[in-house]
Enzyme design. Sequence first.
Site, PDB file in Angstrom:
ATOM      1  CB  SER A   1     -31.684  74.499  46.770  1.00  0.00           C
ATOM      2  OG  SER A   1     -30.834  73.564  47.383  1.00  0.00           O
TER       3      SER A   1
ATOM      4  CG  ASP B   1     -27.331  77.697  52.367  1.00  0.00           C
ATOM      5  OD1 ASP B   1     -27.453  76.578  52.904  1.00  0.00           O
ATOM      6  OD2 ASP B   1     -27.853  77.992  51.281  1.00  0.00           O
TER       7      ASP B   1
ATOM      8  CG  HIS C   1     -30.832  75.885  51.995  1.00  0.00           C
ATOM      9  ND1 HIS C   1     -29.913  76.210  51.011  1.00  0.00           N
ATOM     10  CD2 HIS C   1     -31.661  74.965  51.439  1.00  0.00           C
ATOM     11  CE1 HIS C   1     -30.162  75.503  49.925  1.00  0.00           C
ATOM     12  NE2 HIS C   1     -31.217  74.747  50.151  1.00  0.00           N
TER      13      HIS C   1
END
Length: 233
Positions: free
Chosen positions: A130, A181, A213
């Site tokens: 991320s 996601d 995610h």
Amino acid sequence: MPDASLFGPSLRPPEGEPVRRLVVLLHGYGADGNDLIGLAPALAPSLPGTAFHSPHAPLPCEMAPYGRQWFSLSAYDPDMLRRRPETLGPVYARMVEGAAAAAPVLDAYLDGLLDHYGLEDDRLALVGFSQGTMMALHVALRRARPCAGVVGFSGALLGDGDLAAATVSRPPVLLVHGLADEVVPPEAMGLTESALRAAGVEVAAHGRPGLPHGIDDDGLALARDFLVRRLAD
């Protein structure tokens, strides 16, 4: 020794075994180094002689009473990562500026680790998740010498649309992204792949069906195989 402004957990080879490789794990927004160091035991058997380090990001998370951040995401909107950088406004520009501000601290940390272990950049790989992927890509492409490779889980490439001019090094990149996601939309992977290829970077991209995610076992296996190839003796 590593730069004192960053610190975090590590997993090193057994005592007496020399360190021949270095993998630095960069966590996402609101987490800390304890999050990604959990990947190290799954990777270590395939990468003997590797030191894994997972630093805490330099700033406390602005949105929670715990966790860390590499830069502010206070006005973050996932939709902005579905569009090309040149179409975006000041909120996106602040993210780019935040990554650039954090980069010298991370660079100093990487240099300190390499010096500590007596290794060169071609023995270093970065693995990000991320926001950690955003940092890994930002730093790796601008270091004076290319690292062995970058694995980016569920992240994006931040930039102003002129990546080729900013690129100094071109390490190979593996992108892995959940196709479900909702935090960093999967469209970001396609935009990142296209921008990297246009800048002359070798890149492979893998979408994981149904994955939100996060990192799943198949994605971790892709990362392991990539790291084994890139860090082979």
